[in-house]
Design an enzyme around this catalytic site. Structure first.
Site, short mmCIF file in Angstrom:
data_model
loop_
_atom_site.label_atom_id
_atom_site.label_comp_id
_atom_site.label_asym_id
_atom_site.label_seq_id
_atom_site.Cartn_x
_atom_site.Cartn_y
_atom_site.Cartn_z
N ARG A 1 54.91 30.63 -3.34
CA ARG A 1 53.98 31.71 -3.69
C ARG A 1 52.57 31.25 -3.39
O ARG A 1 52.31 30.08 -3.15
CB ARG A 1 54.10 32.08 -5.17
CG ARG A 1 53.73 30.94 -6.09
CD ARG A 1 53.36 31.38 -7.48
NE ARG A 1 53.20 30.23 -8.37
CZ ARG A 1 52.16 29.42 -8.39
NH1 ARG A 1 51.14 29.60 -7.57
NH2 ARG A 1 52.10 28.39 -9.22
N VAL B 1 48.44 25.55 -9.36
CA VAL B 1 49.38 25.23 -10.43
C VAL B 1 49.35 26.30 -11.52
O VAL B 1 48.29 26.81 -11.88
CB VAL B 1 49.10 23.83 -11.03
CG1 VAL B 1 47.73 23.77 -11.69
CG2 VAL B 1 50.19 23.43 -12.01
N PHE C 1 54.18 37.98 -11.51
CA PHE C 1 53.13 37.89 -12.53
C PHE C 1 53.65 37.16 -13.77
O PHE C 1 54.85 37.05 -14.00
CB PHE C 1 52.63 39.29 -12.93
CG PHE C 1 53.70 40.22 -13.42
CD1 PHE C 1 54.18 40.17 -14.72
CD2 PHE C 1 54.24 41.20 -12.58
CE1 PHE C 1 55.16 41.04 -15.18
CE2 PHE C 1 55.22 42.08 -13.02
CZ PHE C 1 55.68 41.99 -14.32
N ILE D 1 48.67 36.25 -11.44
CA ILE D 1 49.35 36.90 -10.33
C ILE D 1 49.57 35.87 -9.24
O ILE D 1 48.64 35.15 -8.85
CB ILE D 1 48.53 38.07 -9.74
CG1 ILE D 1 48.07 39.04 -10.84
CG2 ILE D 1 49.31 38.77 -8.64
CD1 ILE D 1 49.15 39.82 -11.49
N GLY D 2 50.78 35.79 -8.72
CA GLY D 2 51.08 34.91 -7.58
C GLY D 2 52.33 35.40 -6.89
O GLY D 2 53.40 35.44 -7.49
N CYS E 1 45.75 27.47 -12.22
CA CYS E 1 45.38 28.01 -10.90
C CYS E 1 44.20 27.26 -10.29
O CYS E 1 43.49 27.78 -9.43
CB CYS E 1 45.08 29.50 -10.98
SG CYS E 1 46.47 30.48 -11.57
#
Length: 231
Positions: free
Chosen positions: A75, A79, A157, A144-145, A174
């Site tokens: 994705r 992290v 998500f 979100i990823g 992130c």
């Protein structure tokens, strides 16, 4: 348009990843309709395509001692933490039916939680001009990823409901160091009925994506996956 929604119990990360990959193939072949998994994970760290191991602050040996697994996946992003009390959603959607735009798709994922928090909990949430996700004040409540393969989505998500926010101290979420994280429980000052919140997520997802939910159980999901097993 119909969306199958499988609400699962706590699920091992690799098991959920395998289910996603199998559903992705089936959706690419138009053998199943759009489908979304809603579940929770045991404490897990995942690293996306912009991985930076320096953003894992806890020594790996200590994480392993506590039973926390670390996985590198495909994705977007850096992290991320997953754990109990956090609703994770994995939509397997064909974007040909949803605007055929990754940017529009991500905007819609964010919009789900902006609307849900406003309508269900009277909370004002929004986007951040610098970072993906949904924020209440300067704190992220939904991450979100996603990835898109042949216009079919996977990953998705993570919505902090009753999440143990102390676990985010293990990482720079992130890769972000100038923002915090929050949860519904922290904001409201008490635990939230997570089963009710599962249903709210499914409902608002379908409102944003203009589809009708059809709830399926694990047995039905296994039957769908069995289509692939017998080929």
């Amino acid at each position: 348009m119909e969306l199958l929604v499988a609400m699962l119990d706590e699920t091992d990360y690799l098991e959920a990843l395998d289910i996603q990959k199998r559903l992705l193939l089936l959706r690419q072949q138009n053998k199943v309709p759009d489908i979304m998994l809603l579940l929770q994970h045991p404490p897990t760290l995942t690293l996306g395509t912009r991985e930076n191991f320096a953003n894992i602050l806890m020594p790996e040996a200590e994480l392993a001692r506590q039973g926390v697994c670390i996985y590198k996946i495909n994705r977007g992003g850096d992290v991320t933490y997953h754990g109990p009390g956090q609703i994770v959603g994995y939509p397997i959607l064909n974007l040909n039916g949803h605007g055929k735009s990754v940017r529009v798709y991500v905007d819609k994922l964010e919009e789900i939680f902006i609307q849900l928090l406003r309508q269900e909990y009277s909370l004002t949430a929004g986007r951040d001009s610098k970072y993906t996700g949904v924020w209440v004040g300067g704190e992220k409540i939904a991450a979100i990823g996603c990835s898109v393969k042949r216009w079919v989505t996977m990953h998705g998500f993570a919505f902090n409901v009753n999440t143990d926010l102390n676990h985010f101290r293990w990482i720079n979420p992130c890769g972000i160091t100038d923002r915090g994280v929050t949860s519904l429980q922290k904001i409201l000052g008490q635990p939230v009925d997570i089963e009710k919140t599962y249903r709210q997520v499914a409902e608002h997802f379908c409102l944003v994506f203009n589809c009708k939910p059809k709830l399926i159980n694990l047995q039905k999901l296994q039957g769908i996956l069995g289509v692939q097993n017998h080929e």
